[in-house]
Design a protein around this motif. Structure first.
Motif, PDB file in Angstrom:
ATOM      1  N   LEU A 160      -7.911   4.962  -2.020  1.00  0.00           N
ATOM      2  CA  LEU A 160      -7.303   3.692  -2.459  1.00  0.00           C
ATOM      3  C   LEU A 160      -6.359   3.154  -1.381  1.00  0.00           C
ATOM      4  O   LEU A 160      -6.356   1.960  -1.067  1.00  0.00           O
ATOM      5  CB  LEU A 160      -6.528   3.958  -3.758  1.00  0.00           C
ATOM      6  N   HIS A 161      -5.583   4.066  -0.816  1.00  0.00           N
ATOM      7  CA  HIS A 161      -4.665   3.668   0.254  1.00  0.00           C
ATOM      8  C   HIS A 161      -5.437   3.158   1.459  1.00  0.00           C
ATOM      9  O   HIS A 161      -5.109   2.119   2.042  1.00  0.00           O
ATOM     10  CB  HIS A 161      -3.757   4.847   0.651  1.00  0.00           C
ATOM     11  N   THR A 162      -6.511   3.885   1.841  1.00  0.00           N
ATOM     12  CA  THR A 162      -7.316   3.482   3.005  1.00  0.00           C
ATOM     13  C   THR A 162      -7.894   2.090   2.780  1.00  0.00           C
ATOM     14  O   THR A 162      -7.846   1.238   3.682  1.00  0.00           O
ATOM     15  CB  THR A 162      -8.480   4.481   3.231  1.00  0.00           C
TER      16      THR A 162
ATOM     17  N   ARG B 219      10.113   8.683   1.364  1.00  0.00           N
ATOM     18  CA  ARG B 219       9.961   9.860   0.520  1.00  0.00           C
ATOM     19  C   ARG B 219       8.497  10.219   0.280  1.00  0.00           C
ATOM     20  O   ARG B 219       7.616   9.378   0.381  1.00  0.00           O
ATOM     21  CB  ARG B 219      10.656   9.613  -0.815  1.00  0.00           C
ATOM     22  N   ARG B 220       8.273  11.477  -0.033  1.00  0.00           N
ATOM     23  CA  ARG B 220       6.972  11.975  -0.448  1.00  0.00           C
ATOM     24  C   ARG B 220       7.193  12.915  -1.634  1.00  0.00           C
ATOM     25  O   ARG B 220       8.316  13.361  -1.862  1.00  0.00           O
ATOM     26  CB  ARG B 220       6.291  12.778   0.686  1.00  0.00           C
ATOM     27  N   ARG B 221       6.073  13.267  -2.355  1.00  0.00           N
ATOM     28  CA  ARG B 221       6.174  14.284  -3.396  1.00  0.00           C
ATOM     29  C   ARG B 221       5.147  15.376  -3.096  1.00  0.00           C
ATOM     30  O   ARG B 221       3.991  15.063  -2.798  1.00  0.00           O
ATOM     31  CB  ARG B 221       5.927  13.687  -4.782  1.00  0.00           C
TER      32      ARG B 221
ATOM     33  N   PRO C 286       0.793  -1.217   0.000  1.00  0.00           N
ATOM     34  CA  PRO C 286       0.000   0.000   0.000  1.00  0.00           C
ATOM     35  C   PRO C 286       0.835   1.282   0.000  1.00  0.00           C
ATOM     36  O   PRO C 286       0.271   2.373  -0.045  1.00  0.00           O
ATOM     37  CB  PRO C 286      -0.719  -0.115   1.359  1.00  0.00           C
ATOM     38  N   ASN C 287       2.179   1.172   0.063  1.00  0.00           N
ATOM     39  CA  ASN C 287       2.965   2.359   0.446  1.00  0.00           C
ATOM     40  C   ASN C 287       3.037   3.456  -0.607  1.00  0.00           C
ATOM     41  O   ASN C 287       3.301   4.603  -0.270  1.00  0.00           O
ATOM     42  CB  ASN C 287       4.375   1.963   0.904  1.00  0.00           C
ATOM     43  N   GLY C 288       2.754   3.118  -1.896  1.00  0.00           N
ATOM     44  CA  GLY C 288       2.811   4.163  -2.915  1.00  0.00           C
ATOM     45  C   GLY C 288       1.444   4.771  -3.208  1.00  0.00           C
ATOM     46  O   GLY C 288       1.312   5.591  -4.106  1.00  0.00           O
TER      47      GLY C 288
ATOM     48  N   PRO D  63      -1.144   8.240   8.175  1.00  0.00           N
ATOM     49  CA  PRO D  63      -1.844   7.147   7.502  1.00  0.00           C
ATOM     50  C   PRO D  63      -0.929   6.017   7.026  1.00  0.00           C
ATOM     51  O   PRO D  63      -1.377   4.891   6.869  1.00  0.00           O
ATOM     52  CB  PRO D  63      -2.526   7.832   6.312  1.00  0.00           C
ATOM     53  N   HIS D  64       0.354   6.311   6.809  1.00  0.00           N
ATOM     54  CA  HIS D  64       1.270   5.263   6.329  1.00  0.00           C
ATOM     55  C   HIS D  64       2.043   4.602   7.470  1.00  0.00           C
ATOM     56  O   HIS D  64       2.984   3.853   7.217  1.00  0.00           O
ATOM     57  CB  HIS D  64       2.233   5.829   5.282  1.00  0.00           C
ATOM     58  N   VAL D  65       1.644   4.897   8.709  1.00  0.00           N
ATOM     59  CA  VAL D  65       2.352   4.309   9.869  1.00  0.00           C
ATOM     60  C   VAL D  65       2.484   2.803   9.659  1.00  0.00           C
ATOM     61  O   VAL D  65       1.606   2.150   9.092  1.00  0.00           O
ATOM     62  CB  VAL D  65       1.591   4.642  11.179  1.00  0.00           C
ATOM     63  N   CYS D  66       3.616   2.254  10.123  1.00  0.00           N
ATOM     64  CA  CYS D  66       3.957   0.861   9.804  1.00  0.00           C
ATOM     65  C   CYS D  66       2.890  -0.129  10.275  1.00  0.00           C
ATOM     66  O   CYS D  66       2.662  -0.271  11.471  1.00  0.00           O
ATOM     67  CB  CYS D  66       5.291   0.502  10.440  1.00  0.00           C
ATOM     68  N   PRO D  67       2.267  -0.866   9.352  1.00  0.00           N
ATOM     69  CA  PRO D  67       1.298  -1.878   9.762  1.00  0.00           C
ATOM     70  C   PRO D  67       1.979  -3.106  10.354  1.00  0.00           C
ATOM     71  O   PRO D  67       1.342  -3.924  11.012  1.00  0.00           O
ATOM     72  CB  PRO D  67       0.588  -2.239   8.450  1.00  0.00           C
TER      73      PRO D  67
ATOM     74  N   ALA E 130      -6.758  -0.291   0.799  1.00  0.00           N
ATOM     75  CA  ALA E 130      -5.681  -1.293   0.839  1.00  0.00           C
ATOM     76  C   ALA E 130      -5.304  -1.607   2.287  1.00  0.00           C
ATOM     77  O   ALA E 130      -5.138  -2.773   2.658  1.00  0.00           O
ATOM     78  CB  ALA E 130      -4.461  -0.785   0.066  1.00  0.00           C
ATOM     79  N   ARG E 131      -5.189  -0.565   3.101  1.00  0.00           N
ATOM     80  CA  ARG E 131      -4.809  -0.786   4.502  1.00  0.00           C
ATOM     81  C   ARG E 131      -5.887  -1.576   5.235  1.00  0.00           C
ATOM     82  O   ARG E 131      -5.574  -2.425   6.078  1.00  0.00           O
ATOM     83  CB  ARG E 131      -4.535   0.558   5.200  1.00  0.00           C
ATOM     84  N   GLU E 132      -7.171  -1.267   4.934  1.00  0.00           N
ATOM     85  CA  GLU E 132      -8.241  -2.002   5.627  1.00  0.00           C
ATOM     86  C   GLU E 132      -8.131  -3.499   5.359  1.00  0.00           C
ATOM     87  O   GLU E 132      -8.299  -4.325   6.245  1.00  0.00           O
ATOM     88  CB  GLU E 132      -9.611  -1.475   5.179  1.00  0.00           C
TER      89      GLU E 132
HETATM   90  C1  HEM Z   1      11.884  -3.086  12.741  1.00  0.00           C
HETATM   91  C2  HEM Z   1      11.293  -3.234  11.615  1.00  0.00           C
HETATM   92  C3  HEM Z   1      10.477  -2.189  10.910  1.00  0.00           C
HETATM   93  C4  HEM Z   1      10.606  -0.814  10.908  1.00  0.00           C
HETATM   94  C5  HEM Z   1      11.631   0.036  11.655  1.00  0.00           C
HETATM   95  C6  HEM Z   1       9.558  -0.291  10.065  1.00  0.00           C
HETATM   96  C7  HEM Z   1       9.333   1.057   9.838  1.00  0.00           C
HETATM   97  C8  HEM Z   1       8.350   1.576   9.001  1.00  0.00           C
HETATM   98  C9  HEM Z   1       8.073   2.971   8.797  1.00  0.00           C
HETATM   99  C10 HEM Z   1       8.838   4.133   9.433  1.00  0.00           C
HETATM  100  C11 HEM Z   1       7.037   3.072   7.916  1.00  0.00           C
HETATM  101  C12 HEM Z   1       6.378   4.368   7.414  1.00  0.00           C
HETATM  102  C13 HEM Z   1       6.694   4.630   5.974  1.00  0.00           C
HETATM  103  C14 HEM Z   1       6.147   5.937   5.443  1.00  0.00           C
HETATM  104  O1  HEM Z   1       5.566   6.743   6.182  1.00  0.00           O
HETATM  105  O2  HEM Z   1       6.318   6.178   4.228  1.00  0.00           O
HETATM  106  C15 HEM Z   1       6.668   1.725   7.550  1.00  0.00           C
HETATM  107  C16 HEM Z   1       5.688   1.407   6.636  1.00  0.00           C
HETATM  108  C17 HEM Z   1       5.382   0.107   6.275  1.00  0.00           C
HETATM  109  N1  HEM Z   1       5.843  -1.055   6.864  1.00  0.00           N
HETATM  110 FE1  HEM Z   1       7.233  -1.188   8.308  1.00  0.00          FE
HETATM  111  N2  HEM Z   1       8.824  -1.333   9.572  1.00  0.00           N
HETATM  112  C18 HEM Z   1       9.335  -2.509  10.077  1.00  0.00           C
HETATM  113  C19 HEM Z   1       8.855  -3.781   9.892  1.00  0.00           C
HETATM  114  C20 HEM Z   1       7.789  -4.106   9.090  1.00  0.00           C
HETATM  115  C21 HEM Z   1       7.238  -5.431   8.929  1.00  0.00           C
HETATM  116  C22 HEM Z   1       7.691  -6.674   9.677  1.00  0.00           C
HETATM  117  C23 HEM Z   1       6.235  -5.323   7.991  1.00  0.00           C
HETATM  118  C24 HEM Z   1       5.278  -6.337   7.423  1.00  0.00           C
HETATM  119  C25 HEM Z   1       5.214  -7.568   7.648  1.00  0.00           C
HETATM  120  C26 HEM Z   1       6.185  -3.939   7.567  1.00  0.00           C
HETATM  121  C27 HEM Z   1       5.339  -3.461   6.588  1.00  0.00           C
HETATM  122  C28 HEM Z   1       5.226  -2.130   6.246  1.00  0.00           C
HETATM  123  C29 HEM Z   1       4.353  -1.647   5.174  1.00  0.00           C
HETATM  124  C30 HEM Z   1       3.490  -2.491   4.236  1.00  0.00           C
HETATM  125  C31 HEM Z   1       4.460  -0.239   5.194  1.00  0.00           C
HETATM  126  C32 HEM Z   1       3.744   0.742   4.256  1.00  0.00           C
HETATM  127  C33 HEM Z   1       2.474   1.212   4.934  1.00  0.00           C
HETATM  128  C34 HEM Z   1       1.704   2.254   4.152  1.00  0.00           C
HETATM  129  O3  HEM Z   1       2.274   2.899   3.248  1.00  0.00           O
HETATM  130  O4  HEM Z   1       0.526   2.437   4.448  1.00  0.00           O
HETATM  131  N3  HEM Z   1       7.116  -3.225   8.278  1.00  0.00           N
HETATM  132  N4  HEM Z   1       7.472   0.834   8.234  1.00  0.00           N
END
Ligand code: HEM
Length: 378
Positions: free
Chosen positions: A73-75, A270-272, A66-68, A324-328, A77-79
């Motif tokens: 659409l993002h909401t 990154r963001r734009r 979902p990160n791009g 909204p993009h906080v790590c799931p 995907a996250r749901e």
């Molecule tokens: C220590 C390990 C991890 C760190 C430090 C971390 C950190 C982060 C951070 C800072 C973001 C925010 C990105 C943004 O704002 O653009 C993020 C997004 C994301 N992370 Fe993690 N993450 C970790 C592990 C994981 C794991 C284990 C998974 C999945 C199994 C995961 C899946 C994702 C996904 C899919 C996103 C994108 C979410 C979105 O754009 O809505 N991450 N992560």
């Protein structure tokens, strides 16, 4: 005020944290040699992360689910995808993660040197992620080789090399998907393949992207986190003694989060800009790439006190992002790191740093190598 600054360092081992600490003393926002606007301060990074309308995540030309994605659409995907990462969905995997960590620690020889990032962190991450997704043990070596190649490509900053490494990973994922088309299993990968959004099943391209996000970047992140944690625990003997004496899961999680705040190996996203924006008084035009520097923001002295303080700093910790993009995957990463540290401390009675620990080079954070020597078995 802004100026051009190199945030892409040559591989002579400059500590990225020292560089951004120095820059932050005079600037909240700087422009790097690629023309990207780098947000160094906590308030500035938060401002961009919580404002997806002005700071779009549509930065890459490639599909990134979902990160791009932005907006509705993002909401959506996250749901769909966040359901795979709830505490309830993850709890059944904890015993397997524990077994993997215990076996790994049991294989360490007292007095022999072991490298915490590659030999412990990466191996643990690959095995744990494979156990979660139902991937075969036969893929382990290829995944480990990929983690190393991915770090080397990221470090080089060479786009064609990074693209080649991304293609290698996609090929691995396609090999995992293929046999499950004919004969679906009950593992998480097969369940995801039967799932979908927008009223239709996920396309192949979407599945590859989702699985890449769940594994590709994060195998490396967990490995780097293990290195950072090993380094800090080896040096802070008082803290390690307290953890050995037994603390609650919540307390251990808070300690790990604080270690990673001070030394965040997941450096930036990154963001734009979708319109002209003003950040800390700096005018950034529309269509510009902005870098949210988590490592720098997490060390911003205008937000955090100078002392290691898990409780006081938890609320503003940005290791897993914000908005909204906080790590799931936070719950999964937290569980993996907690289980690893618990089993490592339970299986050893003491350990020290070996010779020649080596820091990573920007844009990879943390350490390239953290040799440790287990000096006592529990
Ligand atoms: C220590 C390990 C991890 C760190 C430090 C971390 C950190 C982060 C951070 C800072 C973001 C925010 C990105 C943004 O704002 O653009 C993020 C997004 C994301 N992370 Fe993690 N993450 C970790 C592990 C994981 C794991 C284990 C998974 C999945 C199994 C995961 C899946 C994702 C996904 C899919 C996103 C994108 C979410 C979105 O754009 O809505 N991450 N992560």
């Amino acid at each position: 005020m802004t100026e051009h600054m190199p945030d892409d360092l040559d591989p002579t081992g400059h500590d990225l944290r020292e560089l951004t600490d120095e820059l932050r003393a005079g600037h909240r926002v700087v422009r790097n040699v690629r023309g990207e606007w780098v947000l160094l301060g906590h308030a500035e990074v938060v401002q961009a992360a919580v404002d997806p309308a002005r700071f779009s995540s549509g930065v890459s030309a490639h599909l990134q689910v979902p990160n791009g994605l932005d907006g509705a659409l993002h909401t959506e995907a996250r749901e769909v995808l966040d359901r795979y990462l709830t505490p309830e969905a993850l709890a059944p995997f904890e015993p397997a993660f524990r077994r993997i960590a215990r076996d790994l620690v049991a294989s360490l020889r007292s007095g022999a040197e072991v490298e915490a990032v590659g030999d412990l962190g990466a191996v643990f991450a690959v095995r744990a992620q494979s156990a979660w997704l139902g991937w075969p043990a036969s893929l382990e070596q290829r995944l480990l080789d990929w983690v190393v190649a991915n770090h080397a490509a990221t470090r080089s900053g060479e786009r064609p090399r990074m693209a080649a490494v991304a293609e290698d990973f996609d090929a691995i994922i396609r090999e995992v998907l293929e046999p499950r088309r004919e004969r679906p299993t009950d593992d998480v990968t097969s369940v995801l393949m039967a799932d979908g959004w927008q009223g239709r099943p996920f396309s192949d391209e979407e599945l590859v992207s989702i699985l890449r996000n769940w594994t590709g970047g994060d195998l490396g992140s967990i490995a780097l986190c293990v290195g950072v944690i090993a380094w800090h625990l080896a040096l802070d003997r008082e803290l390690t003694a307290r953890l050995r004496s037994g603390v609650s899961d919540a307390e251990l999680d808070a300690v790990i989060d604080e270690i990673l705040r001070v030394d965040d190996p997941f450096t930036s996203n990154r963001r734009r800009t979708t319109c002209p924006v003003k950040v800390a008084g700096v005018e950034i035009p529309e269509g510009e790439v902005v870098k949210l520097h988590w490592t720098s923001a997490n060390r911003d002295e205008t937000r955090f006190g100078p002392v290691f303080d898990p409780a006081a700093h938890a609320a503003h910790n940005l290791v897993y992002g914000i908005g909204p993009h906080v790590c799931p995957g936070r719950g999964l990463a937290t569980m993996e790191l907690r289980v690893f540290v618990q089993e490592f401390l339970a299986g050893t009675s003491d350990f020290v740093l070996g010779a020649d620990a080596e820091r990573e080079v920007h844009p990879v954070g943390g350490f390239r190598r953290v040799p440790i020597v287990v000096t006592g078995r529990a």
